[in-house]
Structures are given as C-alpha cells and as structure tokens.
Design a protein around this motif. Sequence first.
Motif, short mmCIF file in Angstrom:
data_model
loop_
_atom_site.label_atom_id
_atom_site.label_comp_id
_atom_site.label_asym_id
_atom_site.label_seq_id
_atom_site.Cartn_x
_atom_site.Cartn_y
_atom_site.Cartn_z
N GLU A 108 -20.46 -10.74 -39.65
CA GLU A 108 -19.44 -10.78 -38.66
C GLU A 108 -20.02 -10.90 -37.28
OE1 GLU A 108 -16.71 -7.82 -39.84
OE2 GLU A 108 -15.96 -8.77 -41.55
N ASP A 109 -19.62 -10.04 -36.54
CA ASP A 109 -20.18 -9.93 -35.10
C ASP A 109 -21.46 -9.18 -34.93
OD1 ASP A 109 -18.03 -11.52 -34.43
OD2 ASP A 109 -16.65 -9.89 -34.01
N HIS A 110 -22.13 -8.44 -36.06
CA HIS A 110 -23.10 -7.89 -36.07
C HIS A 110 -24.31 -8.52 -36.23
CE1 HIS A 110 -25.67 -4.24 -36.45
NE2 HIS A 110 -26.01 -4.53 -37.60
N PHE A 157 -25.97 -3.42 -43.16
CA PHE A 157 -24.80 -2.70 -43.88
C PHE A 157 -24.64 -1.27 -43.67
CE2 PHE A 157 -26.65 -6.45 -46.15
CZ PHE A 157 -25.51 -7.06 -46.19
N GLY A 158 -25.78 -0.62 -43.00
CA GLY A 158 -25.70 0.89 -42.74
C GLY A 158 -25.92 1.66 -43.92
N THR A 159 -26.53 0.92 -44.87
CA THR A 159 -26.80 1.71 -46.14
C THR A 159 -27.59 0.59 -47.01
OG1 THR A 159 -26.20 2.77 -48.12
CG2 THR A 159 -24.53 1.08 -47.52
N GLU A 160 -28.50 1.22 -48.05
CA GLU A 160 -29.41 0.52 -48.84
C GLU A 160 -28.59 0.29 -50.17
OE1 GLU A 160 -31.38 4.38 -49.47
OE2 GLU A 160 -30.30 3.23 -48.06
N GLN A 161 -27.51 1.06 -50.35
CA GLN A 161 -26.78 1.08 -51.75
C GLN A 161 -25.97 0.05 -51.91
OE1 GLN A 161 -27.83 3.22 -54.09
NE2 GLN A 161 -29.45 4.11 -52.64
N LYS A 166 -23.55 -9.17 -51.55
CA LYS A 166 -23.17 -9.21 -50.16
C LYS A 166 -23.51 -10.41 -49.42
CE LYS A 166 -21.79 -4.52 -49.69
NZ LYS A 166 -21.61 -3.32 -48.58
N SER A 167 -23.01 -11.00 -48.61
CA SER A 167 -23.17 -12.17 -47.83
C SER A 167 -23.73 -12.14 -46.51
CB SER A 167 -21.94 -13.32 -47.77
OG SER A 167 -21.65 -13.63 -48.73
N VAL A 168 -24.99 -12.72 -46.00
CA VAL A 168 -25.41 -12.50 -44.75
C VAL A 168 -25.48 -14.01 -44.14
CG1 VAL A 168 -27.29 -11.97 -43.44
CG2 VAL A 168 -26.96 -10.53 -45.56
N GLU A 169 -25.35 -14.31 -42.92
CA GLU A 169 -25.44 -15.43 -42.39
C GLU A 169 -26.60 -15.61 -41.54
OE1 GLU A 169 -22.17 -18.29 -40.05
OE2 GLU A 169 -22.60 -16.30 -39.15
N GLN A 631 -24.79 -16.36 -22.51
CA GLN A 631 -23.59 -17.09 -22.16
C GLN A 631 -23.80 -18.30 -23.03
OE1 GLN A 631 -22.93 -17.34 -18.10
NE2 GLN A 631 -23.08 -15.14 -17.75
N PHE A 632 -24.80 -18.97 -22.90
CA PHE A 632 -25.07 -20.56 -23.32
C PHE A 632 -25.29 -20.32 -24.87
CE2 PHE A 632 -27.22 -24.30 -24.44
CZ PHE A 632 -26.83 -25.37 -23.68
N ASN A 633 -25.86 -19.36 -25.42
CA ASN A 633 -26.06 -19.27 -26.78
C ASN A 633 -25.61 -18.00 -27.42
OD1 ASN A 633 -27.47 -20.32 -28.82
ND2 ASN A 633 -29.54 -19.57 -28.59
N PRO A 634 -24.45 -17.90 -27.63
CA PRO A 634 -23.75 -16.42 -28.13
C PRO A 634 -24.15 -16.44 -29.50
CG PRO A 634 -22.16 -18.39 -27.84
CD PRO A 634 -23.19 -18.87 -27.08
N GLY A 635 -24.30 -15.23 -29.83
CA GLY A 635 -25.11 -14.71 -31.06
C GLY A 635 -26.23 -14.70 -31.26
#
Length: 783
Positions: A108-110, A157-161, A166-169, A631-635
Amino acid sequence: MLNHHLVLLYRNFIRSKGYFLINLIGLATGLACTLMIYLWVVDEVSKNKFHQKIDRLYQVMEHQQYADEIMTTTSTPGLLAETLKSEIPEIEHAATTTWVNAYTLSIEDHNVKAKGFHVGKDYFNIFSYSLLQGTTDQVLEDKYSMVISKALAIKLFGTEQDVVGKSVELQHEKTFKVTGVFDDITNASSYQFDFVLNFEEFKDENEWVLQWGNNGPSTFITLYPGSNAESVSEKIADFIKKREEDSHVTLFLAPFADRYLKGSYANGTQAGGRIEYVRLFSIIAVFILFIACINFMNLSTARASKKAKEVGIKKAIGAQRGSLIFQYLTESVLTSLLSMLVAIAVVWLLLPQFNLITDKQIVFTITPSLLIGMVLITVLTGLLAGSYPALFLSGFMPAKVLKGEVCGTWGELWARKGLVVFQFFLSVVLIVSVIVIYKQINYVQSKNLGYTKEQLIRFPIEGKVEKSLSTFLQEVNTMPGIVRASSMSHSFLGRNNNTSGLNWEGKNPEDLILFENVRVNHGALETMGIELAEGRFFSDAPADTTKIIFNEAAIRIMNLENPIGSVIRLWDEYDLEIIGVVKDFHFQSLHDVVNPMFIVYQPSNTWNIIVRLEAGKEKETLVSLTDYYAQFNPGFSLEYSFQDDDYSKLYASEQRVATLAGYFAGFAVLISCLGLFALAAFTAERRIKEIGIRKALGCSSLRIVVLLSADFTKMVLISIFFGLPVGYYFLSGWLERFAFHVELEISYFVWAGILALLITWITIASQAIKAARVNPVDCLKDE
C-alpha cells in the motif's frame, strides 16, 4: 615436579619483575596479533563453506579469446543453465542469476528499499540459504513468485510469520506473491541480498538474454555425487561454439568454494585474488610471533650468568641435563600460557575495533577448533621461545660455573646478535612495506582519472523519472547549486557492457577486439568533466543517434590516423560516423590499463542520473534535490552516492590491507623494541664496572653513550642491509598487480632505514644515558 617449577617461576618473577613483564608483554602482544590474524584468516577461508553441496557446486565461467588477450568472465548467456541441465547428465541442478540491484518494495503506502535479483528455479536447491517458510522445489515455481528474507518480512509486514501468499509491489509497477521466507544471510556468505525473483519474469522483459551471443547473467550448477568435474568441464568447453557461429568462447567449471578467495584471472589463468592477502597476513602472523619468541630467547640467554650457579649446583648434586631442559621448557610454556590468557583478554577488548577496520562481523567464541588452535600455538610458542635457552643453560659445566666461568660466551653472544639481526630484519621489511603500500593507496586516490570525480553524485533512473527523463533533467539543470545534470549507462567503476562487434576500413577480419560500450544523454560527458582530444561532443539533435565517439585507446588500436568523419559499422546493422575522440580516462580501477571504448548517443538506454554539484553548496543543494525528487517521483526515495566515495571502494581491500599492515608492523616494531630495551638495560648492568673505570679515567658521558649504542647500531645496520632488498623484491611483485602504480624510489628505502635506526636509538637511549651518568665511586667502591 610441576609444583616445583611453578615455585621457581614465581621466584624468578619476584626476583626479576622487569624482565619477566617484558617477556610477558612481548609474548602477549605477539600472540594477540597472531590470534586476531587467525580469526581473520578463518573468516576469509570459511566464506561460502556453509553450503551443503559446496564440494560439488560450481560456477560456469567463460574464457573469451581476443586479439591480444584471453578475458575470463562470470557473464554467460541467459539460456545456458537450463540447456546444460537438459543436455549434460552429470548436472543435478542448474540456475541462472542476474545482478543484485536496489528496488523499492511497497505494501500500500509503505515503501521499503531492498536489494534483490532474479534467479533460476533451482537456486535454493543449489545454495543452502535456510528456508523458514516454503520448500526448495516450490518457492520459485510461479513466474511472479518472490522469496524474501526474515528481516525484509518484518520491515514489510511487521512479522515473519504467515506472510506466504501476501502480495508485494515492485517499483510501483508489478505485483509479486511471497512464496517463501529465508533466514537472514550471515556474514559467512559473500552474496548479500534481501529477496529473489523468478528468472522467467526477467526473460519476459529482457529478450536479449535469449540469444547465445549475449552475455550478462551468471550460471551455477551442482553435479551428482561421484561426477568428475574435469570431464564435465571438458564436455562443455565448446558448448557455445556449437550454437553461435564465430564464437570465441570456451566454457569451464570453477569450484564455487574457490571463487571468493581466487577470483582473479590474467590472460586465461587463475592469478590470485583475496588468497594473496590470506597468505600475506599468515606470513605476518608468523613473523610477529617469531619476533616475540626471539625476545624470550635473547633475554633468557643474556641473563644466563644469573642462573649459572643454580645450574652448576643442580648438576653437581646429580641433576640430569634432560631434567633441566624440561624445567626451562616448562617455565617457557607456562609463561606462554600466561601470555595467551593476556592475549585473549586483549583480543576480546579490541575485536570491535578490529571488525570496524576489516569490515567484518567476527565473533570471538571459543570453538573446539579455536581451542585446539590456541593450545597448539601456546605450546609451540613456549617450546620455540624456550628451546634455545633451555639447551644453552642446561649445557653449562658445573666445575666452571661454580668458579664463576660461564661457558659458551662467544657462542651465546653470536647467537643473541644473530637473533637481534633477524628480528629487526623482519621489522625493516614490514616498515618499508607499509611505507610503499600507503604511497600506492595515496597514489590511486589522488591520481587524475581523466574526469572530475569530486562533487559528482549518481543515482538510478526509476519510476516516473524513467518515463519523463527529459523533463526531470531539464528542471534539475535549473536548480541553484547544480552545475550540470545528465544521464548515462555507466558508473565508470568497472566494465559494464562490452562488445567486439565493430568493423571499420582497414580492420583485420581475424582480429577480435573488445570495446567498452557506453550510452549517454546530451551533456553527460561534459558533466563528467571528460576532455576532448579532437572533434566534438554530442548535441541533443536526433541526428546524433547516428554518431559515435571513441577514446584515444580505441583509436590507437584501430590504427585510424584521421578518425573524424570516418564511418564504422556496429553489429553489422548500424553505420555510425565518428564525430569526436575523448582523451583517455580511467573507467576501471588502476589495476587495469585504459581499454578501448566507444560512446553512443542513446538517452533511452541510460540507467544512471549524474549531477555535478557546485563546490561549497553540496549540503543545501542535496536537500533541495531530495525534496524535488520526492515531489516528482512519489513512492521512491532518492538514494545517491558520491563518485569519489564509490571510487575509493574499488580499493577497499588494499586500504584495509594498508591499515592492518600498519598496525601489525607497529606491533612488530614494538615487540622488537621491548626486547632491545631489555637487552640494553642488561648490557649496561653487566658492563657497569667497565663504565665506572672508563669514567674514572676521563671518558666523557657522550663517549659512553656511543660505546653502549655501537653494538646495537651495527646489528640494526646489518638488518637494514638485508631487509631492504628483500622488501624491494616482494613490493615489486605486489605493485605489478596495478597497471598504474608508484615507482619504487630509493627515498622510500632510505626513510625505512632511517626510521629503523631512530627507533633503535630512541629505545636504547634511556638505558645508555642512565649508564653514562653513573658515579664511578658507586661502581668501584667494592673493589
């Protein structure tokens, strides 16, 4: 008997605290240095050895035959692994790997920046990276699978369990599914990464890897147990030649266990690598330990007269020589044991700083192998240090020593002098080596590379910047504090892309010449500070996509007298006009000569942004650039590096060697000085009455100082006489590893000799002056 020897050792300590402490400190320092080098060597030689199939794990490499050399490379065709596995029955598993890059991973935004690369399906069957979730046969089955490390799972994810599924972009463009989690990679691996992707996905985006004439990825295999690696290597030698017309490539298998230490090749032959430093420091460890042992021998034999009556009485009442030898060897081993305990404490205290210097994560844990090693070193050191004194002292004749006549004085004297000469011989070799190594490191850091590496930053093209490169550069070029910005394919820190597919009028069709291939944007060469020899740079006109620029090395090897305006043919597809020749500049380390290079105008095939900052305004300019980039390259986050810092990293191993050699040379000299100090003190003590008589007869204090210093000065001069030529021989060989290096000037050796003499005089000065200032009345009142 052991209790008796312990009592004698304690009494000797009480009677001669100063000499005992010098022996203890000298041996402890030598053992601490040896132990640190031992830990470093073990860490080096054990790299990658944790892989379960290491004895049958190989990397497939290439010998490429060119007109003037054989170039050995790890780059292979992308189809090689799967084709080898299907056609060579001895191969159990095979996997292709690309190169590790930094990517932005998102939930998501992380956003998290992590290092990863594409690998073949058999990767986890070949390499023993422990899977915490998933199985080796299945984690890379799907084209869009992603296997991540435990640490990365926690960041994302905050955990390895329960992260499988799960999906990752990736790069805010593609979505991958987590199919496995591997345990964090330790320092025991020479490969460090956070995640892997399936090589099949890489092939979809890079069709060039499907051609046998293109190289890039690496190929790793494991053989079935019992297979003969040499026969397999012979079988695959012409594997590519059978598939690619006019190929000049010969394949061979290199044991993966050797790749870390023996990674260098010269003209098709294995030519060292990190193994050279392993050998170097192993030799230094032996030198330092031997120097420490010499101290023990010298002080023990020098103080023989103090123990002469003890030996005479023991022999007179029936003691055998063997028992005396055992006594003195026991004393020596016990002293060595005490020194080892002190050395262990010193290593434990200094290990964090040692890790910082060596860029390692060595942990000092007493393993069975380390314990056995320390016991062996302790015993051998004790026996070596005590062997000569034990044999010398036990050989005294009772009748003579009880009359005050110490036998063997000439033999003892010459042996002691010989040991001092050898001790300082080793120290002189180390001193001159440190001087030359530091000179070479300073040379490579300060040499004009043919472009300006200072105030130059570089960062990868990704995200929106890739799609709107021209707009981004246009805005960056208007920012305050930025002299110029452009883009290019290369980092100028090594060979990135090369080809032999050039033809020109007058070329011998039989010659294969390898050219480095650089793609640039408008203004890139000017931003780098590269100078023109003739012609012009690229403009931003579309017509310049049909132009080409060479370096001087290329023009020389092509034998073109008037290159500007000449037309060359690239890959039998493109006719390109030469519009410029740039002066030779170093796009590799100074280990290599400047190779032929051509530069073409292809903005769409550049991968790096390069920005020249205004001197003195770097900090505020980088803040502004970082804000604009966000600003130019968000994310995406701006992660830049300075070119001069990256260049310095090319010589990281040499820099560490220089630093370590400096420390160890210092310790070797310190140990030598401890022994010299004690010998000077003992000599002054033994000649005290002679000094008193000389002073009573009118001899000046200065003359006494010169008299006491003369013998030691002669010994050090002999050490310098033999040490400097030996140092010259070894340093000449070391400098040959660099195509560009300092000359071995006579001044380096003169300064090394002067330094050795100064250290000697400073060491013995206090004892000589103390003896020279003695009052003759105090020396002679008992006579």
